[in-house]
Structure formats: C-alpha cells, structure tokens
Design a protein around this motif. Structure first.
Motif, PDB file in Angstrom:
ATOM      1  N   TYR A   1       0.822  -1.212   0.000  1.00 27.89           N
ATOM      2  CA  TYR A   1       0.000   0.000   0.000  1.00 27.89           C
ATOM      3  C   TYR A   1       0.863   1.273   0.000  1.00 27.89           C
ATOM      4  O   TYR A   1       0.500   2.278  -0.617  1.00 27.89           O
ATOM      5  N   ARG A   2       2.006   1.223   0.691  1.00 26.61           N
ATOM      6  CA  ARG A   2       2.888   2.401   0.731  1.00 26.61           C
ATOM      7  C   ARG A   2       3.383   2.744  -0.671  1.00 26.61           C
ATOM      8  O   ARG A   2       3.363   3.903  -1.106  1.00 26.61           O
ATOM      9  N   GLU A   3       3.798   1.700  -1.399  1.00 26.69           N
ATOM     10  CA  GLU A   3       4.300   1.910  -2.759  1.00 26.69           C
ATOM     11  C   GLU A   3       3.199   2.451  -3.679  1.00 26.69           C
ATOM     12  O   GLU A   3       3.420   3.377  -4.458  1.00 26.69           O
ATOM     13  N   LYS A   4       2.004   1.865  -3.584  1.00 24.87           N
ATOM     14  CA  LYS A   4       0.895   2.278  -4.449  1.00 24.87           C
ATOM     15  C   LYS A   4       0.414   3.693  -4.121  1.00 24.87           C
ATOM     16  O   LYS A   4       0.029   4.454  -5.010  1.00 24.87           O
ATOM     17  N   ALA A   5       0.419   4.038  -2.836  1.00 31.10           N
ATOM     18  CA  ALA A   5      -0.045   5.367  -2.430  1.00 31.10           C
ATOM     19  C   ALA A   5       0.876   6.469  -2.942  1.00 31.10           C
ATOM     20  O   ALA A   5       0.465   7.635  -3.044  1.00 31.10           O
ATOM     21  N   ARG A   6       2.122   6.097  -3.270  1.00 30.65           N
ATOM     22  CA  ARG A   6       3.083   7.085  -3.768  1.00 30.65           C
ATOM     23  C   ARG A   6       3.204   7.048  -5.289  1.00 30.65           C
ATOM     24  O   ARG A   6       4.004   7.781  -5.872  1.00 30.65           O
TER      25      ARG A   6
ATOM     26  N   HIS B   1      -4.767   7.379 -10.258  1.00 29.82           N
ATOM     27  CA  HIS B   1      -5.932   8.253 -10.123  1.00 29.82           C
ATOM     28  C   HIS B   1      -6.082   8.638  -8.641  1.00 29.82           C
ATOM     29  O   HIS B   1      -5.800   7.836  -7.754  1.00 29.82           O
ATOM     30  N   PRO B   2      -6.498   9.862  -8.350  1.00 31.97           N
ATOM     31  CA  PRO B   2      -6.634  10.302  -6.940  1.00 31.97           C
ATOM     32  C   PRO B   2      -7.462   9.344  -6.081  1.00 31.97           C
ATOM     33  O   PRO B   2      -7.138   9.138  -4.907  1.00 31.97           O
ATOM     34  N   ASN B   3      -8.507   8.759  -6.647  1.00 28.83           N
ATOM     35  CA  ASN B   3      -9.324   7.804  -5.877  1.00 28.83           C
ATOM     36  C   ASN B   3      -8.519   6.565  -5.503  1.00 28.83           C
ATOM     37  O   ASN B   3      -8.648   6.030  -4.397  1.00 28.83           O
ATOM     38  N   GLU B   4      -7.677   6.106  -6.432  1.00 25.56           N
ATOM     39  CA  GLU B   4      -6.843   4.925  -6.158  1.00 25.56           C
ATOM     40  C   GLU B   4      -5.783   5.249  -5.107  1.00 25.56           C
ATOM     41  O   GLU B   4      -5.482   4.422  -4.235  1.00 25.56           O
ATOM     42  N   ILE B   5      -5.217   6.436  -5.201  1.00 22.37           N
ATOM     43  CA  ILE B   5      -4.226   6.853  -4.195  1.00 22.37           C
ATOM     44  C   ILE B   5      -4.881   6.907  -2.817  1.00 22.37           C
ATOM     45  O   ILE B   5      -4.316   6.435  -1.818  1.00 22.37           O
ATOM     46  N   TYR B   6      -6.102   7.464  -2.767  1.00 22.00           N
ATOM     47  CA  TYR B   6      -6.842   7.554  -1.501  1.00 22.00           C
ATOM     48  C   TYR B   6      -7.104   6.159  -0.922  1.00 22.00           C
ATOM     49  O   TYR B   6      -6.869   5.923   0.274  1.00 22.00           O
ATOM     50  N   ASN B   7      -7.561   5.232  -1.757  1.00 25.59           N
ATOM     51  CA  ASN B   7      -7.861   3.873  -1.281  1.00 25.59           C
ATOM     52  C   ASN B   7      -6.612   3.160  -0.773  1.00 25.59           C
ATOM     53  O   ASN B   7      -6.648   2.462   0.250  1.00 25.59           O
ATOM     54  N   ASN B   8      -5.491   3.355  -1.480  1.00 24.15           N
ATOM     55  CA  ASN B   8      -4.244   2.719  -1.050  1.00 24.15           C
ATOM     56  C   ASN B   8      -3.689   3.352   0.219  1.00 24.15           C
ATOM     57  O   ASN B   8      -3.117   2.662   1.068  1.00 24.15           O
TER      58      ASN B   8
ATOM     59  N   TYR C   1      -2.990   1.490   3.691  1.00 19.38           N
ATOM     60  CA  TYR C   1      -1.728   1.629   4.418  1.00 19.38           C
ATOM     61  C   TYR C   1      -1.964   1.993   5.883  1.00 19.38           C
ATOM     62  O   TYR C   1      -1.406   1.371   6.801  1.00 19.38           O
ATOM     63  N   LEU C   2      -2.813   2.991   6.117  1.00 17.68           N
ATOM     64  CA  LEU C   2      -3.064   3.450   7.490  1.00 17.68           C
ATOM     65  C   LEU C   2      -3.765   2.379   8.329  1.00 17.68           C
ATOM     66  O   LEU C   2      -3.435   2.189   9.505  1.00 17.68           O
ATOM     67  N   ASN C   3      -4.713   1.670   7.733  1.00 12.41           N
ATOM     68  CA  ASN C   3      -5.413   0.606   8.476  1.00 12.41           C
ATOM     69  C   ASN C   3      -4.476  -0.557   8.788  1.00 12.41           C
ATOM     70  O   ASN C   3      -4.565  -1.154   9.866  1.00 12.41           O
ATOM     71  N   SER C   4      -3.578  -0.885   7.851  1.00 11.85           N
ATOM     72  CA  SER C   4      -2.596  -1.950   8.100  1.00 11.85           C
ATOM     73  C   SER C   4      -1.656  -1.547   9.233  1.00 11.85           C
ATOM     74  O   SER C   4      -1.299  -2.372  10.091  1.00 11.85           O
TER      75      SER C   4
ATOM     76  N   GLU D   1       1.549  10.598   9.423  1.00 14.04           N
ATOM     77  CA  GLU D   1       0.979  10.344   8.089  1.00 14.04           C
ATOM     78  C   GLU D   1      -0.391  11.004   7.926  1.00 14.04           C
ATOM     79  O   GLU D   1      -0.708  11.545   6.874  1.00 14.04           O
ATOM     80  N   VAL D   2      -1.236  10.947   8.961  1.00 12.89           N
ATOM     81  CA  VAL D   2      -2.596  11.484   8.818  1.00 12.89           C
ATOM     82  C   VAL D   2      -2.636  13.001   8.999  1.00 12.89           C
ATOM     83  O   VAL D   2      -3.473  13.674   8.393  1.00 12.89           O
ATOM     84  N   GLY D   3      -1.732  13.536   9.826  1.00 16.23           N
ATOM     85  CA  GLY D   3      -1.721  14.973  10.080  1.00 16.23           C
ATOM     86  C   GLY D   3      -3.093  15.450  10.519  1.00 16.23           C
ATOM     87  O   GLY D   3      -3.738  14.850  11.391  1.00 16.23           O
ATOM     88  N   ASN D   4      -3.571  16.515   9.905  1.00 17.38           N
ATOM     89  CA  ASN D   4      -4.910  17.046  10.209  1.00 17.38           C
ATOM     90  C   ASN D   4      -5.852  16.898   9.017  1.00 17.38           C
ATOM     91  O   ASN D   4      -6.830  17.649   8.893  1.00 17.38           O
ATOM     92  N   ASN D   5      -5.551  15.960   8.145  1.00 18.38           N
ATOM     93  CA  ASN D   5      -6.375  15.733   6.955  1.00 18.38           C
ATOM     94  C   ASN D   5      -7.729  15.146   7.376  1.00 18.38           C
ATOM     95  O   ASN D   5      -7.785  14.043   7.922  1.00 18.38           O
ATOM     96  N   PRO D   6      -8.836  15.864   7.131  1.00 21.72           N
ATOM     97  CA  PRO D   6     -10.157  15.369   7.572  1.00 21.72           C
ATOM     98  C   PRO D   6     -10.577  14.065   6.899  1.00 21.72           C
ATOM     99  O   PRO D   6     -11.448  13.356   7.406  1.00 21.72           O
ATOM    100  N   GLU D   7      -9.956  13.756   5.741  1.00 21.66           N
ATOM    101  CA  GLU D   7     -10.305  12.511   5.046  1.00 21.66           C
ATOM    102  C   GLU D   7      -9.862  11.278   5.853  1.00 21.66           C
ATOM    103  O   GLU D   7     -10.380  10.185   5.653  1.00 21.66           O
TER     104      GLU D   7
END
Length: 555
Positions: A156-161, A165-172, A176-179, A206-212
């Motif tokens: 997930y770390r590799e895919k998120a970077r 597509h933004p949706n795919e980056i978000y899902n990955n 990553y965060l859930n893992s 990693e999450v910072g203050n991102n509301p997502e």
C-alpha cells in the motif's frame, strides 16, 4: 461507441449520489435506477457496483448484509473472479465490522482467497490478506497477523506514492493506514513496545490534520492513549482518548469504542476516581448487552466491576456482573481455537461459580435466576434434540435420494406418480393407438431435449409444440406418465436439477433462485416446496449434505 455510451449513462447515474455520506439512506432514490439499469442490461459488473454502493449507503446492518448477499449473487452470474473476490470480501467486512461474527467473516475471506490465487489484481489480493490478518489478530495469532500486515504495508505504501488516479491513491493510503493500525495492535499484545511507539508516531505523522483520515487518526490517538495509560501518564491518556472518542463513536465501531471506554475508566482508576471509572466500565457492559460481543482484553472490565460491587456490599450487582463475565467467557470461547492465559488470569470459571453459589444462598433473587437458567437449559436441550432428530431425518432422506440417482444417472422420467383416478375412465376421450404412440415419442424427445426447463410452460403451449390439443395430451400424460400435467412437469424439473446437483458441484454454489430458474420454475418458494414434496428434503439441506459428502471424500 455503445459501450462508451452505456458507461457514460452509469457514470452520470452514480454522480447523483456519490457525494452522500456513508450510511446515508437518502442516496437510495438515485442508487435504485443504477441497479435497475444494470439488471435490465445484464451488466453484472455494474450490478455488483450498484449493490456495493447500496451496502455503503444503507443505514441498517441487516440491509447492508442483504445487499452484500446480492453482490455475491450478481458476481456469481458474471463468473468474473475479480468480482467474486470483491463480493466475498465486502460480505466478510459486514460480518466482521458490523456484527463482529469473526467465523462467518473468515469463511467469506477464505472464499475470496480461493478466487484470488489466479487474479492479476494485486489490490484485491492484499485487501483480502489484510482481512485474514484481522481475524488472526483477534484469535491471538499476533506474530502471524503481523507478517500479513507488514506485507500489506509495503504494497500500500508503494501504491499510495505512485502516479495513479486520486481515488486509487486515496484507497491505497487508507489501506496503508489501516494496516499500520492493525500492526500497532499486534505490537501492543506481543509486548513490542519500541516498535509500537514508532508505529504510533508514524501513523499520526501520516494522517496529520487531513479530515479525510479522521477515523484513522482517532485509532492512532486511541493507541497513543493506551500507551500513555501503560506509562501511568493518566491525564495525558485521558486527553488523547477523549480526542479520539467522537470519530470512533461516529464510525459505529463498537469494539474500538469499548476499548476506548475501558482505558478511560482505567485512567480514572489510576487517578483514584473509582466512581468516574465505573461510569465508563458500565458503558462497556451496555455495548456488550446490545451486540453480544466483547474483546478478550476487556474481560478485566467485569473483574473490576465485581470487585467494586463487593467493596460496596452490593450483592445484586455482584451477581449480575458475575453472570455477565460467565456469558462473555462463553461467547469468546466459541470463536477461539484456544484460550489465552490472559482470559482466566484472575478469575477462573470454577472460582466464579463458587462465588455465584455463595451469593445464591444470600439473595432471594438468585433463586429466581437459577429457575430461569434451568428453564433455559431445558429449552436448549429440547431444541438440540429437535435439531438432532431433524438432522437424522435429513441424512436418511439424502441417502435414499442418493441411492435412487446412483441407480439411474439420467433424468428420471416420472412414471411413479399417483395412479389415475379410475372414476374418470368413462370421461376420457378414446385415442387411436398410433396417435398415442406418436405423442409418447414426442414427449420422449421433449424430455431428452430438456424442454421442460422452459419458463411459463403450460399444457396448452406444450400441446401446440407437439402438434396436438390439450385434451389429447392431458389424457396421454395421465394414462402413461402416472399423473396430471403439473405433476409430470414438476417431477421432470426437480429430477433434472437434483441430477445436476449430484453430478456437477458448481451447481452447489448457486443460490435457490438461480437453481429454480435453471429448471424453469419461477418462484423460489414453489421450487423449495416441490423439491421437498418429490425428494423428501429441502434443497438447502440437500446442498449442505452434498457438500459435506464431497468434502469428506476429498479428505
């Protein structure tokens, strides 16, 4: 061009509801047209997506499970392995997240795993590995679970970077965060505190203050609060636990909510405020009563409440919490392949039962409880006996049915129905012998070509197909097939589908509606009733027995 136009239609339909929040049922007036269109066009990929959206926006858990079942149904019709993986994973998530039924969830994940062996979609592979890891972690196999979460993190770390597509980056990034959060849970229970501290800091960074990623941030704050409690930093623990509470409560994750309440209560205990702590421990009891689920690490909750009741000489509450603890042990034992020593660290079952017996001599209320427990136990025994009897009958009927189809592998032409009514003989139309032979030959061809699987077949339609009239055809069937047209047609259909279930195990995976359609019967209930009338066993019971038989042979 047509495919592009259809895609555009589906795209615009989804745009109408994709901005609704999760669990917001107001999205359904827009989802239903999407599902209806996919059904009409038999576009199973879009139909799976429509049902997936319905799961996401349903407010009630039973609705989510219903639409998850529909996802599996549509995926089976598509015969697309990736869609089957998606459907089984999503159904498993409902069992795990909404119901905390880990055994049922694991069954779905393992089904998805079988399909994922040959898929080229790595995202689905790792999504499934993640969920299997969650179940392993719950059962106490923390090292094995951590290995799976480590693999997921790398992927997930590799895919998120990547440039996706933004949706795919978000899902990955979510993956990553859930893992990482699940890995933190494994570290905590395995006593790997250095790795635990580093993973918590990494997660919050990693999450910072991102509301997502508000929910993921809440999980990391929960882990940080637990770590601070362990280090006896009670005030700081209360601050971080309180900060994580709203997002966890809004996510409807009642298991983690219970963990949050538990460590808030423990932190108040550490500060010497037992009255405030008991408020939070009782909230855990309320969640347990509502969902009939509790994590093993929260067993201590009832030990604390029992001791608190003893200290305040409240025998009624002491008895209640003792009964709750025994119930919690019973529920946990059903899921676990072995019991962790932690589960029985301070209160083993024998001690609890002795304590309960002492209380029963003091408190009249206990006598009432015992009577109710005895009645409950008798009821369980009677229910068990009834189930055993039914299971025996089902087994015997299955053996008889199996013997019948071993003797004759072909579809059995019905000739053993009830004999025709002799009082109707005088009313029958006299048919020429050659005409009868000709009709019988045509009926034989009709049977061999599986013409009986036509939907909505009536005697008038069949007579037209065979070049005769309804009266002649009815008389021939009554005289030579042992019953009227409806019985003749029903037995052909049920014998046909029964034979398929014996010979081809792929049909064992079909739901009842699909099996009914396969043999030409429109109604699920009608199919089930006819199957029982002809075979002496319900189709669901027959399929279960057949699958057990195949499994036993393979072993």
């Amino acid at each position: 061009m047509l495919a592009q136009e259809l895609y555009s239609d589906y795209y615009h339909l989804r745009k109408k509801y994709e901005d609704f929040a999760e669990n917001d049922s107001k999205a359904f007036p827009y989802i239903q047209p999407y599902i209806n269109k996919a059904k009409k066009e038999k576009n199973y990929e879009k139909l799976v997506q429509g049902y997936k959206d319905a799961v996401f926006y349903s407010f009630f858990d039973d609705q989510k499970l219903k639409y998850a079942d529909s996802m599996v149904w549509a995926a089976n019709l598509s015969r697309d392995k990736d869609l089957l993986i998606i459907a089984h994973i999503d159904k498993g998530v409902i069992y795990y997240y909404n119901y905390k039924k880990y055994q049922l969830a694991l069954n779905e994940y393992l089904e998805a795993y079988q399909y994922s062996k040959n898929t080229t979609n790595d995202y689905l592979k790792y999504q499934n590995l993640y969920h299997i890891g969650v179940v392993k972690s719950y059962l106490g196999y923390y090292d094995e679970a951590a290995e799976l979460f480590d693999k997921c993190l790398v992927y997930y770390r590799e895919k998120a970077r990547s440039k996706l597509h933004p949706n795919e980056i978000y899902n990955n990034k979510k993956g990553y965060l859930n893992s990482l959060h699940q890995l933190i849970i494994c570290y905590r229970h395995s006593g790997k505190y250095r790795e635990l501290d580093a993973a918590i800091r990494k997660g919050l960074s990693e999450v910072g203050n991102n509301p997502e990623y508000a929910q993921e941030k809440a999980y990391f704050l929960l882990s940080k609060g637990i770590e601070e409690y362990t280090s006896k930093q009670y005030q700081q623990a209360l601050s971080d636990l309180a900060q994580s509470l709203p997002s966890i409560r809004n996510s409807r994750d009642f298991a983690r909510l219970s963990v949050n309440y538990f460590f808030i209560g423990k932190s108040y205990l550490g500060l010497g405020d037992s009255k405030q702590s008991v408020i939070y421990f009782n909230r855990i009891d309320s969640i347990f009563n509502k969902h009939q689920f509790i994590l093993p690490e929260l067993r201590e909750n009832y030990e604390i409440l029992i001791n608190y009741s003893k200290k305040h000489n409240d025998q009624t509450q002491q008895l209640y919490y003792t009964s709750q603890l025994l119930k919690a042990d019973s529920i946990m034992a059903k899921d676990f392949s072995y019991l962790s020593p932690k589960i029985h660290k301070d209160y083993d079952t024998k001690t609890l039962l002795e304590e309960k017996n002492k209380l029963q001599k003091i408190n009249y209320l206990v006598t009432v409880i015992i009577i109710l427990l005895i009645i409950w136990a008798i009821g369980l025994i009677m229910l068990f006996a009834k189930k055993q009897k039914k299971a025996k009958e089902i087994k015997q009927q299955y053996i008889l049915l199996e013997e019948k189809f071993v003797k004759d592998n072909d579809v059995v032409v019905p000739n053993t129905l009830e004999a025709p009514n002799i009082f109707l003989e005088e009313k029958k139309i006299n048919l020429h012998e050659k005409k009868v032979e000709e009709l019988l030959r045509k009926l034989k061809t009709f049977e061999n070509k599986k013409g009986f699987t036509q939907k909505g077949l009536t005697i008038s339609k069949l007579a037209a197909q065979l070049g005769t009239n309804s009266s002649y055809l009815s008389q021939v069937i009554n005289e030579h097939k042992g019953g009227n047209f409806n019985k003749y047609l029903s037995q052909l259909r049920i014998n046909y589908i029964t034979n398929l279930l014996f010979e081809d195990k792929k049909y064992l995976k079909y739901n009842i509606e699909t099996l009914a359609r396969e043999c030409g019967i429109a109604s699920r209930q009608n199919f089930s009733d006819l199957f029982y009338e002809i075979n002496g066993i319900r189709p669901t019971d027959f399929i279960k027995k057949r699958m057990q038989e195949i499994e036993n042979k393979n072993n």
